[in-house]
Design an enzyme around this catalytic site. Structure first.
Site, PDB file in Angstrom:
ATOM      1  N   HIS A  48     -26.186   5.189  19.327  1.00 58.04           N
ATOM      2  CA  HIS A  48     -27.184   5.156  18.241  1.00 58.04           C
ATOM      3  C   HIS A  48     -26.795   4.140  17.183  1.00 58.04           C
ATOM      4  CE1 HIS A  48     -28.900   8.874  19.943  1.00 58.04           C
ATOM      5  NE2 HIS A  48     -27.632   9.110  20.272  1.00 58.04           N
ATOM      6  N   ARG A  57       3.393  -1.417  15.692  1.00 53.15           N
ATOM      7  CA  ARG A  57       2.258  -0.900  16.462  1.00 53.15           C
ATOM      8  C   ARG A  57       2.671  -0.225  17.761  1.00 53.15           C
ATOM      9  NH1 ARG A  57       2.448  -6.160  15.562  1.00 53.15           N
ATOM     10  NH2 ARG A  57       2.875  -7.592  17.302  1.00 53.15           N
ATOM     11  N   GLU A  97       0.835  -1.212   0.000  1.00 53.34           N
ATOM     12  CA  GLU A  97       0.000   0.000   0.000  1.00 53.34           C
ATOM     13  C   GLU A  97       0.865   1.255   0.000  1.00 53.34           C
ATOM     14  OE1 GLU A  97      -0.215  -2.528   2.093  1.00 53.34           O
ATOM     15  OE2 GLU A  97      -2.303  -3.084   2.524  1.00 53.34           O
TER      16      GLU A  97
HETATM   17  O1  F6P Z   1      -0.026  -5.194   9.639  1.00 52.95           O
HETATM   18  C1  F6P Z   1       1.184  -5.779   9.345  1.00 52.95           C
HETATM   19  C2  F6P Z   1       2.269  -4.756   9.449  1.00 52.95           C
HETATM   20  O2  F6P Z   1       3.500  -5.358   9.266  1.00 52.95           O
HETATM   21  C3  F6P Z   1       2.225  -3.994  10.776  1.00 52.95           C
HETATM   22  O3  F6P Z   1       2.814  -4.684  11.822  1.00 52.95           O
HETATM   23  C4  F6P Z   1       2.932  -2.747  10.392  1.00 52.95           C
HETATM   24  O4  F6P Z   1       2.704  -1.696  11.316  1.00 52.95           O
HETATM   25  C5  F6P Z   1       2.294  -2.466   9.020  1.00 52.95           C
HETATM   26  O5  F6P Z   1       2.100  -3.754   8.446  1.00 52.95           O
HETATM   27  C6  F6P Z   1       3.117  -1.587   8.114  1.00 52.95           C
HETATM   28  O6  F6P Z   1       4.381  -2.171   7.927  1.00 52.95           O
HETATM   29  P1  F6P Z   1       5.574  -1.201   7.396  1.00 52.95           P
HETATM   30  O7  F6P Z   1       5.766  -0.144   8.455  1.00 52.95           O
HETATM   31  O8  F6P Z   1       6.745  -2.117   7.249  1.00 52.95           O
HETATM   32  O9  F6P Z   1       5.135  -0.600   6.101  1.00 52.95           O
END
Ligand code: F6P
Length: 540
Positions: free
Chosen positions: A387, A271, A215
């Site tokens: 709600h 996280r 992404e």
């Molecule tokens: O959700 C999986 C994960 O590896 C998370 O632990 C992490 O925060 C997120 O994807 C983004 O990963 P990166 O910081 O390597 O892009």
């Protein structure tokens, strides 16, 4: 970093004597009822803990002092204090990746800082805050010499949820630099973020610990294309794009200048990383004082967690109550209800923190867990949640526990509305605990749900930092009782590769023979829709 001493083999949770005692207490013929417990006025004071500006009230939990004692025995039998010392000391708590989990080192006071990481933490924080201030004061400008007025942050999961929560919670109505977060691969997200942006005055942060997340890479590429199409200035990219990553080489290979890369480290989980360079948008949007206050609040909670005895240790007790609710009272889901519009993103952040940490089915040694682990975490902003989901919470058939988060002081002058907000937060918790009776069966509710009430005296960076660190230690304590690794996330790695194969199939007209029947039909359906859209754009 201190190599973790060979951990003594831990027994399975259900083999612990304290676990067996809790099972007996939960199976008593006369189960604990909230109404009875709350009728005992002497019980309450032992079930409230006050730390700097934060009240943790767990008196509405379905827990007696006897059960609480057994829960504390459970923690002792898991050597919680020693495990916490290993966490702060850089032990290999993340055993499947053979790493420490040193998010606490990102906010340690100098006298407690670990020699192994202290210098790089301090140096990186200094760079980060200098950069943020130079952007805020207009010393760092865009290629045409104009100050930045827009920050577009590109990242996902731990590289976005924490910072977006903090800047949303603490941001001013009309900030000098408007900050937008782009996370989803869905092109509509980056399109919306860039629709009003001025390329001369927009700074991009590409945050990705791995610098390989699909992404983030796709959105960063779209942002670069957008910038070049509008400026035709490849030489200007360096002024407008910076990165936060543990993979500096990949960032430089992608065209970023090394001096524009802020490091992360593999000994900080995604996280748990908003205290690191991932917090750059916090410092740019809110300023360095707010960022330092956030760290100070977390540091205060760290101190509480390290020093408070078990019976007065708020994060430990919260974790033990999660175990009581989830493993002994059958409440398999935790509802997060922040009664404050500024904290509307808290449920999403805690979903990742809790479920990506403890949504596990293998113990640290690889054996299957013998008990349930993380609850389903969901929730919503109070009073909107009233709600939407409170009907189920009051009269549904599901068991749950809840966290209410209230903020004593408003940041506006509409005092009566704030009083209504607090009254609703208190009332809903009271109703979930006590229920209500009516002659009409359709109009009554059983209540008897266990819940916590957090009260921040006001919402500022320090108190928010303390609250977020509270939940980090709560997650750690849950994991040590279940004997799982709270710091890896193998379950999400597999999915990343799976999508790549289907991406290729969606891009052509072939039949995805190797896929299962359901996926084959869905791929064909989507291929047909794409063909239709290509053949007749007006059909969209
Ligand atoms: O959700 C999986 C994960 O590896 C998370 O632990 C992490 O925060 C997120 O994807 C983004 O990963 P990166 O910081 O390597 O892009």
């Amino acid at each position: 970093m201190a190599e973790d001493r060979k951990e003594p083999a831990s027994p399975a949770a259900s083999d612990l004597t304290a676990w067996k005692r809790l099972a007996r207490l939960a199976a008593q013929p006369q189960p604990l009822k909230s109404a009875d417990l709350l009728a005992d006025s002497t019980r309450g004071e032992a079930l409230r803990i006050r730390t700097d500006g934060l009240l943790f009230d767990f008196s509405r939990q379905k827990v007696s002092l006897e059960v609480l004692g057994a829960l504390l025995d459970l923690a002792e039998q898991r050597r919680w204090r020693r495990r916490a010392q290993a966490l702060f000391g850089g032990g290999m708590v993340n055993n499947t990746e053979r790493r420490a989990a040193l998010h606490t080192a990102l906010r340690s006071p100098p006298e407690q800082q670990l020699a192994a990481v202290g210098e790089q933490v301090a140096e990186t924080r200094r760079r980060l805050l200098d950069f943020a201030e130079s952007v805020r004061r207009g010393r760092r400008r865009g290629f045409s010499g104009r100050a930045f007025t827009q920050l577009v942050h590109i990242g996902i999961g731990g590289s976005h949820l924490g910072p977006e929560l903090v800047t949303t919670a603490l941001g001013a109505a009309n900030p000098p630099i408007k900050t937008t977060y782009v996370a989803n691969i869905d092109g509509s997200a980056i399109k919306a973020a860039l629709a009003e942006a001025n390329p001369e005055r927009t700074l991009f942060i590409v945050a990705s610990k791995s610098f390989s997340t699909l992404e983030t890479q796709a959105n960063a590429a779209a942002a670069r294309s957008w910038f070049l199409e509008r400026t035709n200035r490849p030489d200007a990219l360096a002024a407008h794009f910076v990165a936060v990553t543990a993979n500096a080489d990949a960032a430089v290979r992608s065209g970023l200048r090394k001096e524009n890369v802020f490091p992360m480290w593999d000994w900080v989980g995604g996280r748990f990383s908003l205290w690191s360079s991932v917090g750059l948008p916090i410092a740019v949007h809110l300023g360095t004082d707010a960022f330092n206050d956030l760290l100070a609040g977390a540091q205060g909670m760290d101190r509480h967690f390290q020093e408070a005895p078990g019976a007065a240790n708020a994060p430990l007790l919260a974790a033990l109550l999660d175990i009581w609710n989830g493993n002994f009272l059958g409440a398999g889901n935790l509802v997060i209800l922040p009664y404050d519009h500024r904290l509307r993103l808290l449920p999403a952040h805690l979903q990742q923190l809790i479920t990506e940490s403890n949504g596990k089915r293998r113990r640290r040694n690889g054996a299957k867990v013998d008990v349930h682990t993380a609850p389903i975490v969901w929730g919503g902003e109070g009073t909107l949640s009233q709600h939407a989901i409170h009907q189920l919470l009051h009269q549904g058939t599901r068991s749950f526990s809840a966290d209410f988060i209230l903020v004593g002081q408003a940041d506006h002058e509409l005092d009566e509305q704030h009083r209504w907000l607090l009254a609703n937060g208190l009332a809903q918790g009271q109703a979930m605990a006590l229920g209500w009776r009516s002659d009409d069966a359709h109009r009554s509710a059983p209540g008897n749900h266990g819940l916590n009430t957090f009260v921040l005296d006001r919402l500022d960076a320090k108190r928010l930092g303390a609250l977020l660190a509270f939940f980090e230690h709560r997650v750690f304590c849950q994991g040590l009782v279940w004997d799982i690794n709270s710091f890896d996330q193998w379950g999400v790695e597999f999915g990343k590769g799976l999508a790549r194969r289907l991406f290729n199939q969606l891009g052509d007209d072939g039949v995805a023979l190797e896929e299962d029947a359901s996926t084959r039909v869905l791929v064909a359906h989507l291929q047909a829709l794409n063909r239709k859209a290509d053949d007749d754009p007006s059909s969209e």
